[in-house]
Write a protein that holds these residues in place. Structure first.
Motif, short mmCIF file in Angstrom:
data_model
loop_
_atom_site.label_atom_id
_atom_site.label_comp_id
_atom_site.label_asym_id
_atom_site.label_seq_id
_atom_site.Cartn_x
_atom_site.Cartn_y
_atom_site.Cartn_z
N ARG A 141 0.84 -1.19 0.00
CA ARG A 141 0.00 0.00 0.00
C ARG A 141 0.88 1.24 0.00
O ARG A 141 2.08 1.16 0.24
N SER A 142 0.29 2.39 -0.27
CA SER A 142 1.06 3.63 -0.33
C SER A 142 0.65 4.58 0.79
O SER A 142 -0.53 4.64 1.16
N PHE A 143 1.61 5.28 1.31
CA PHE A 143 1.35 6.33 2.29
C PHE A 143 1.06 7.63 1.55
O PHE A 143 1.79 8.00 0.63
N LYS A 144 -0.01 8.32 1.94
CA LYS A 144 -0.37 9.57 1.28
C LYS A 144 -0.75 10.62 2.31
O LYS A 144 -1.49 10.33 3.25
N CYS A 145 -0.24 11.84 2.10
CA CYS A 145 -0.53 12.93 3.02
C CYS A 145 -0.53 14.25 2.26
O CYS A 145 0.49 14.64 1.68
N LYS A 146 -1.68 14.91 2.27
CA LYS A 146 -1.78 16.22 1.65
C LYS A 146 -1.29 17.32 2.58
O LYS A 146 -0.86 18.38 2.13
N SER A 147 -1.35 17.07 3.89
CA SER A 147 -0.87 18.04 4.87
C SER A 147 0.65 18.06 4.87
O SER A 147 1.30 17.08 4.48
N GLU A 148 1.22 19.16 5.32
CA GLU A 148 2.68 19.28 5.32
C GLU A 148 3.31 18.43 6.41
O GLU A 148 2.75 18.25 7.50
N ASN A 149 4.47 17.88 6.10
CA ASN A 149 5.29 17.15 7.07
C ASN A 149 6.57 17.95 7.26
O ASN A 149 7.40 18.03 6.34
N LEU A 150 6.74 18.53 8.42
CA LEU A 150 7.90 19.38 8.71
C LEU A 150 8.86 18.60 9.60
O LEU A 150 8.51 18.18 10.70
N LEU A 151 10.09 18.41 9.12
CA LEU A 151 11.09 17.60 9.81
C LEU A 151 12.28 18.46 10.19
O LEU A 151 12.87 19.13 9.34
N LEU A 152 12.64 18.44 11.46
CA LEU A 152 13.78 19.20 11.96
C LEU A 152 15.04 18.36 11.77
O LEU A 152 15.27 17.38 12.46
N MET A 153 15.87 18.75 10.79
CA MET A 153 17.09 18.01 10.48
C MET A 153 18.26 18.44 11.35
O MET A 153 19.10 17.64 11.72
N SER A 154 18.32 19.76 11.64
CA SER A 154 19.37 20.32 12.50
C SER A 154 18.87 21.66 13.01
O SER A 154 17.75 22.08 12.70
N SER A 155 19.69 22.35 13.77
CA SER A 155 19.28 23.64 14.32
C SER A 155 19.09 24.70 13.23
O SER A 155 18.39 25.69 13.43
N GLN A 156 19.69 24.48 12.05
CA GLN A 156 19.61 25.46 10.97
C GLN A 156 18.88 24.94 9.73
O GLN A 156 18.69 25.70 8.78
N LEU A 157 18.49 23.69 9.74
CA LEU A 157 17.87 23.11 8.54
C LEU A 157 16.61 22.33 8.89
O LEU A 157 16.63 21.46 9.77
N GLN A 158 15.54 22.66 8.18
CA GLN A 158 14.29 21.91 8.24
C GLN A 158 13.91 21.49 6.83
O GLN A 158 14.21 22.20 5.86
N ILE A 159 13.25 20.35 6.73
CA ILE A 159 12.75 19.86 5.46
C ILE A 159 11.23 19.76 5.54
O ILE A 159 10.70 19.14 6.46
N LYS A 160 10.56 20.39 4.57
CA LYS A 160 9.10 20.30 4.50
C LYS A 160 8.73 19.48 3.27
O LYS A 160 9.15 19.77 2.16
N LEU A 161 7.93 18.44 3.51
CA LEU A 161 7.42 17.60 2.44
C LEU A 161 5.92 17.86 2.31
O LEU A 161 5.16 17.58 3.24
N VAL A 162 5.50 18.38 1.16
CA VAL A 162 4.08 18.69 0.96
C VAL A 162 3.77 18.79 -0.53
O VAL A 162 4.42 19.56 -1.23
#
Length: 249
Positions: free
Chosen positions: A166-187
């Motif tokens: 099956r597949s994971f699906k998300c229309k809402s944003e996923n905000l991931l804290l990678m470090s104190s200066q870098l975040q990754i947003k998947l949307v």
């Protein structure tokens, strides 16, 4: 005859030199000189925008699709203030590897200017992302500022956990804290690993954020309607009791 006389004159008289009048011997002008190879560097933006969506596919050694991801990726940099950069799908090079229980999807820009790596793991009848790594080497945010590379990772997690096939699906944003200066947003994001029938997504599993956005308004609406009905029935009941009281007098 004239050329012979000139040669004799150059030999007999010191300080006399012959100069060849040939354009091919002229030094090239600055505009004619080949320019140095340009290295691609991301340009950070002051304001946030919706990242373009790309679909990325990785095949195993047998040529069968083993990872598919449809996602928009935004890098958020903290350097005195917030800066933004979106991954351009047209520039992305897809690579990685697929094994029986582990797989890696790598999305990389030219000259390794930015990258996003997703590490998938299969556990019994489930798959999930256990680690994410990212880096970006943008142009300096100000004149005279030093070149910097922002990088970070999220490790030992069970992100986007879904049943195999099956597949994971998300229309809402996923905000991931990678470090104190870098975040990754998947949307938005939709992904599937290991089992992909003909390279197509399987049945979609909705993320909690989307589920809550869809269900909570229904619950609130039903609650409001319920309260209105209760208030209406209570009013009718009290009105009916009062009328019965007047009849007894």
């Amino acid at each position: 005859m004239v050329l012979g006389s000139l040669l004799l004159l150059a030999v007999l008289l010191p300080g006399v030199h012959l100069k060849r009048n040939d354009a091919s011997f002229q030094p090239p002008s600055d505009s004619e000189r080949p320019s140095e190879a340009q290295i691609y560097r991301p340009v950070l933006q002051h304001s946030e925008s919706i990242p373009p969506i790309g679909t990325y596919m990785l095949k195993n050694k047998l040529g069968k699709p083993c990872i598919k991801a449809t996602v928009g990726v935004e890098y958020i940099i903290t350097e005195k203030k917030m800066w933004y950069f979106s991954l351009d799908p047209s520039r992305v090079v897809t690579s990685g590897r697929c094994d029986d229980g582990e797989a890696v999807l790598s999305l990389t820009l030219p000259d390794n200017a930015a990258s996003l790596l997703l590490y998938f793991k299969k556990e019994k009848s489930l798959f999930y992302v256990t680690k994410m790594m990212a880096h970006v080497s943008p142009l300096p945010v100000c004149k005279g500022c030093p070149n910097k590379t922002y990088q970070g990772l999220v490790d030992h997690e069970k992100l986007f956990k879904t049943a195999d096939g099956r597949s994971f699906k998300c229309k809402s944003e996923n905000l991931l804290l990678m470090s104190s200066q870098l975040q990754i947003k998947l949307v938005p994001v939709q992904m599937q690993a290991f089992t992909l029938s003909r390279g197509q997504y399987g049945k979609e599993i909705e993320c909690w954020a989307d589920f809550n956005k869809r269900v909570i308004p229904i619950i609130i609406g039903a609650t409001v309607v319920g309260l209105i009905l209760i208030a209406g029935l209570t009013y009718l009941f009290i009105k009916d009791r009062r009328r019965q009281g007047y009849d007894s007098l």
